[in-house]
Design an enzyme around this catalytic site. Structure first.
Site, PDB file in Angstrom:
ATOM      1  N   SER A   1     -14.608   6.100   1.416  1.00 59.14           N
ATOM      2  CA  SER A   1     -15.695   5.312   0.599  1.00 59.14           C
ATOM      3  C   SER A   1     -17.017   5.367   0.897  1.00 59.14           C
ATOM      4  O   SER A   1     -17.102   5.428   2.400  1.00 59.14           O
ATOM      5  CB  SER A   1     -15.202   4.171   0.426  1.00 59.14           C
ATOM      6  OG  SER A   1     -16.309   3.102  -0.380  1.00 59.14           O
TER       7      SER A   1
ATOM      8  N   TYR B   1     -11.490  -3.461   4.083  1.00 59.88           N
ATOM      9  CA  TYR B   1     -11.292  -2.544   3.394  1.00 59.88           C
ATOM     10  C   TYR B   1     -12.262  -1.178   4.106  1.00 59.88           C
ATOM     11  O   TYR B   1     -11.795  -0.086   4.306  1.00 59.88           O
ATOM     12  CB  TYR B   1     -12.152  -2.462   1.927  1.00 59.88           C
ATOM     13  CG  TYR B   1     -12.288  -1.245   0.848  1.00 59.88           C
ATOM     14  CD1 TYR B   1     -11.081  -0.944   0.372  1.00 59.88           C
ATOM     15  CD2 TYR B   1     -13.595  -0.586   0.857  1.00 59.88           C
ATOM     16  CE1 TYR B   1     -11.319   0.038  -0.409  1.00 59.88           C
ATOM     17  CE2 TYR B   1     -13.718   0.371   0.104  1.00 59.88           C
ATOM     18  CZ  TYR B   1     -12.640   0.766  -0.779  1.00 59.88           C
ATOM     19  OH  TYR B   1     -12.636   1.969  -1.640  1.00 59.88           O
TER      20      TYR B   1
END
Ligand code: NAD
Length: 246
Positions: A141, A154
């Protein structure tokens, strides 16, 4: 053994969001696609049918990527149908945001189990079973360098995935298998949109100079390149597909 004339690609979490666009694109590129799903069988079956209706080759296979035995079953299903596997896209993932102080043990264990261990399970199986010349594509990401509050668990899972990407690319020396990661920026899927206000979505869309959210097709185009014949010289890299956000 029934060796497929098409390259064979497994896409984890391949029935929805970015994964569905990847499955569709790889099938259009000529891959036989194994669409992995966790729970929503109808979505996966419908996508596989849609691909087959347009002349592609696709089947849906259930497996929870966090379970090593299930990952083996997923690879077994691909081998049983096609005799070999060429591409793994480790796309399955979850997003669960909160400050560290508010994060429970269960939530931490779950996000690590799916995003980090799930990717590890896929990489290990692919390292053992991919045909020479294959491609492993992980999904990270572009939130990593932003250091955004609430993203710590995350981002930590994705940082670990990036670390393993480079190491595995070196461990596979001599087999002509490339290992790369794609790091999407904000992309219009349930994972990104759920729980965010329109104002926050608008603000995040404007973080890149192209001033829009990414689409699943934007990311699928990068997978197509990395999995295809033109992408073979890219190895051990993280491709930040984010419109220039970071
Ligand atoms: P999504 O929620 O639409 O899709 C995620 C997919 O993963 C779903 O199909 C889901 O069923 C599957 N999945 C979840 N847990 C699973 C498990 N245990 N086993 C098998 N499959 C499982 O989300 P998306 O936006 O399409 O995300 C795809 C990937 O892209 C994720 O790894 C995510 O972290 C990454 N990503 C997304 C964005 C974004 O803005 N959407 C940005 C950067 C990275």
């Amino acid at each position: 053994m029934n060796l497929s004339s098409r390259p064979v690609a497994i896409v984890t979490g391949g029935a929805r969001g970015i994964g569905a666009a990847m499955s569709t694109r790889l099938a259009a590129d000529g891959h036989a696609v194994i669409i992995n799903y966790a729970a929503r069988r109808e979505d996966a079956d419908r996508l596989a049918e849609r691909i087959r209706a347009t002349g592609g080759d696709a089947i849906a296979v259930q497996a929870d990527v966090s379970d090593p035995a299930a990952m083996r079953t997923l690879f077994d299903a691909a081998e049983a149908r096609h005799g070999a596997i060429d591409v793994l896209v480790n796309n399955a993932g979850v997003l669960d945001l909160d400050p560290i102080a508010d994060y429970s043990d269960d939530r931490f264990d779950r996000i690590v189990a799916i995003n980090l261990k799930g990717s590890f399970n896929g990489m290990r199986e692919a390292a053992r079973r991919l045909r020479d010349g294959g491609r492993i594509i992980n999904v990270s990401s572009s939130v990593l360098p932003l250091r955004l509050e609430t993203y710590a668990p995350y981002a930590a899972t994705k940082a670990a995935v990036e670390a393993m990407t480079t190491v595995l690319s070196r461990e596979l020396r001599g087999r002509s298998i490339t290992v790369n990661a794609i790091a999407p920026g904000p992309t219009a899927t349930d994972l990104f949109l759920d729980g965010k206000s329109p104002e926050l979505i608008e603000r995040m869309a404007k973080m890149n100079p192209l001033e829009r959210l990414g689409t699943p097709d934007d990311i699928a185009a990068v997978v197509s390149f990395l999995a295809g014949p033109e992408g073979g010289w890219i190895n051990g890299q993280v491709v930040r597909a984010n419109g220039g956000m970071a």
